[in-house]
Design a protein around this motif. Structure first.
Motif, short mmCIF file in Angstrom:
data_model
loop_
_atom_site.label_atom_id
_atom_site.label_comp_id
_atom_site.label_asym_id
_atom_site.label_seq_id
_atom_site.Cartn_x
_atom_site.Cartn_y
_atom_site.Cartn_z
N ARG A 151 18.89 103.67 108.45
CA ARG A 151 18.94 103.92 107.01
C ARG A 151 20.29 103.49 106.41
NH1 ARG A 151 14.89 106.43 104.69
NH2 ARG A 151 13.33 107.49 105.97
N ALA A 152 21.36 103.73 107.15
CA ALA A 152 22.68 103.31 106.67
C ALA A 152 22.74 101.79 106.55
CB ALA A 152 23.76 103.81 107.63
N GLU A 153 22.19 101.10 107.53
CA GLU A 153 22.16 99.63 107.45
C GLU A 153 21.21 99.18 106.35
OE1 GLU A 153 21.18 95.77 110.29
OE2 GLU A 153 21.77 97.67 111.22
N GLY A 154 20.14 99.95 106.14
CA GLY A 154 19.20 99.64 105.07
C GLY A 154 19.85 99.74 103.70
N ASP A 155 20.74 100.73 103.53
CA ASP A 155 21.46 100.86 102.25
C ASP A 155 22.30 99.62 101.98
OD1 ASP A 155 20.37 103.34 101.81
OD2 ASP A 155 22.08 104.46 102.59
N ALA A 156 22.96 99.12 103.03
CA ALA A 156 23.77 97.91 102.88
C ALA A 156 22.87 96.71 102.56
CB ALA A 156 24.57 97.65 104.15
N LEU A 157 21.72 96.64 103.21
CA LEU A 157 20.78 95.55 102.94
C LEU A 157 20.29 95.59 101.50
CD1 LEU A 157 18.50 95.38 106.12
CD2 LEU A 157 20.00 93.58 105.25
N ALA A 158 20.02 96.80 101.01
CA ALA A 158 19.51 96.94 99.64
C ALA A 158 20.49 96.38 98.62
CB ALA A 158 19.22 98.41 99.34
N LYS A 159 21.77 96.60 98.84
CA LYS A 159 22.79 96.08 97.93
C LYS A 159 22.81 94.55 97.94
CE LYS A 159 25.73 100.17 98.39
NZ LYS A 159 27.02 100.70 98.90
N ILE A 160 22.66 93.98 99.14
CA ILE A 160 22.65 92.52 99.25
C ILE A 160 21.41 91.94 98.59
CG2 ILE A 160 22.57 90.59 100.87
CD1 ILE A 160 24.15 92.34 102.85
N VAL A 161 20.26 92.59 98.84
CA VAL A 161 19.00 92.12 98.24
C VAL A 161 19.10 92.16 96.72
CG1 VAL A 161 16.56 92.72 97.90
CG2 VAL A 161 17.54 92.72 100.20
N LEU A 162 19.67 93.24 96.18
CA LEU A 162 19.81 93.37 94.73
C LEU A 162 20.73 92.27 94.17
CD1 LEU A 162 19.04 94.99 92.27
CD2 LEU A 162 21.00 96.49 92.69
N GLN A 163 21.79 91.94 94.90
CA GLN A 163 22.68 90.85 94.47
C GLN A 163 21.92 89.53 94.40
OE1 GLN A 163 25.90 90.87 97.28
NE2 GLN A 163 26.87 92.68 96.41
N ARG A 164 21.10 89.28 95.41
CA ARG A 164 20.33 88.03 95.43
C ARG A 164 19.32 87.99 94.27
NH1 ARG A 164 24.00 86.93 97.58
NH2 ARG A 164 24.45 86.57 99.77
N VAL A 165 18.71 89.12 93.99
CA VAL A 165 17.75 89.18 92.87
C VAL A 165 18.46 88.91 91.55
CG1 VAL A 165 16.26 90.75 91.55
CG2 VAL A 165 16.12 90.69 94.04
N GLU A 234 11.54 92.00 88.90
CA GLU A 234 11.23 93.40 88.58
C GLU A 234 10.46 94.05 89.71
OE1 GLU A 234 12.41 95.25 86.11
OE2 GLU A 234 13.61 93.46 85.74
N ALA A 235 9.58 93.30 90.36
CA ALA A 235 8.81 93.85 91.48
C ALA A 235 9.72 94.22 92.65
CB ALA A 235 7.75 92.84 91.93
N VAL A 236 10.73 93.40 92.92
CA VAL A 236 11.68 93.71 93.99
C VAL A 236 12.44 94.99 93.67
CG1 VAL A 236 13.77 92.96 95.19
CG2 VAL A 236 11.93 91.33 94.77
N ARG A 237 12.88 95.12 92.43
CA ARG A 237 13.61 96.33 92.03
C ARG A 237 12.74 97.58 92.20
NH1 ARG A 237 15.78 92.80 87.94
NH2 ARG A 237 18.06 92.61 88.20
N ALA A 238 11.47 97.46 91.87
CA ALA A 238 10.55 98.60 92.03
C ALA A 238 10.39 98.97 93.50
CB ALA A 238 9.19 98.26 91.42
N LEU A 239 10.32 97.97 94.37
CA LEU A 239 10.18 98.23 95.80
C LEU A 239 11.44 98.87 96.38
CD1 LEU A 239 8.29 95.03 97.01
CD2 LEU A 239 7.39 97.35 96.82
N LEU A 240 12.60 98.49 95.86
CA LEU A 240 13.85 99.07 96.34
C LEU A 240 13.91 100.57 96.07
CD1 LEU A 240 16.52 96.39 95.31
CD2 LEU A 240 15.57 96.83 97.57
#
Length: 295
Positions: A151-165, A234-240
């Protein structure tokens, strides 16, 4: 943001009665849930409950579980193997009149391999049950620790994914505002292409010319692709924000992003718009690479 990574590692030890152990769990990327378990001999009964525990916490990824177990058993007895002893005595009787030799003493007979055996005391069923219970409790703790790490690594991934979006969204806006998409630019481009067609064939049919102009105008229109790119963001943000595993859905969206970027490049009527499309493809590929790690 509640993404969970598929990669993680944990090691947890424990002790009960005369046993001590170490659980090791390692997870890596995988399309489905693949559990590979290594248990010491005599502890196969742990297989099913261990798999049940994992399946409640993991939904995707390849998972490797190893149990190292040491048993400090001081209760060993020595007993005579009656069958081997009878065979030795029978052999001595059959040859004692054939040769002139001194009969072997007790120490000589007992030194013959197999006459004496070391036998471990049978383990009490209550002790065995206690050890199995402690092993499973220790394994549950290890899984909990692994889950926290993922989950901790997932939080870091979420930030990177949001940056790419956000990058994709910015590039989509650039494509929308690109001067090459203006009505004037498209009209000028159409005039150039139509003029070339007319010059190539002086007898070109006017109806055919109109159809070609419509096709050219339709090809230059990327409004639909832009709208889809915005919708996918917007779909990616909803999934996050979803609490369930979303890795497969994110992977599907990455494919859709790429499809729209490819279409945008193919419809481009100017090098500036093509450059934006290529930048979009690069950001989408970086997004896809990160999504591969999401459960």
């Amino acid at each position: 943001m509640t993404l969970v990574s598929m990669t993680g590692f944990t090691r947890t030890g424990g002790r009960s009665n005369t046993y001590q152990w170490t659980w090791e769990i390692k997870t890596v990327n995988g399309k489905g849930l693949d559990l590979r378990l290594r248990l010491p001999s005599g502890f196969d009964e742990l297989d099913r409950p261990v798999r049940d525990i994992l399946s409640k916490h993991l939904s995707r990824g390849s998972c490797f579980i190893n149990l190292s177990l040491q048993h400090e058993n001081s209760g060993q007895n020595v007993k005579v193997n009656e069958a081997v002893l009878e065979a030795v005595l029978a052999a001595m009787t059959s040859i004692e009149n054939r040769i002139d030799a001194k009969k072997p003493g007790l120490d000589g007979i007992l030194s013959i391999k197999g006459v004496l055996e070391q036998v471990e005391e049978e383990e009490d069923e209550a002790v065995r049950a206690e050890v199995i219970k402690a092993l499973l409790e220790s394994f549950a703790d290890a899984v909990s620790d692994l889950e926290s790490m993922r989950r901790a690594e997932g939080d870091a991934l979420a930030k990177i994914v949001l940056q790419r979006v956000e990058e994709i969204e910015t590039l989509t806006k650039e494509a929308e505002d690109c001067p090459a998409r203006s009505v004037e630019a498209i009209r000028a481009k159409l005039h150039q292409q139509i003029d070339r067609i007319i010059e190539a064939d002086k007898g070109f049919d006017e109806d055919r010319l109109y159809q070609e102009a419509v096709l050219l105008a339709g090809k230059a229109d990327i409004r639909e692709e832009l709208d889809r790119l915005y919708a996918h963001c917007e779909a990616v943000r909803a999934l996050l924000a979803d609490n369930r595993p979303v890795g497969r859905k994110l992977d599907f969206l990455a494919q859709e992003f790429n499809r729209e970027a490819n279409t945008l490049c193919s419809k481009s009527n100017d090098t500036s718009l093509t450059a934006i499309g290529l930048s979009l493809k690069a950001s989408i590929e970086q997004l896809r690479e990160q999504i591969q790690n999401v459960e």
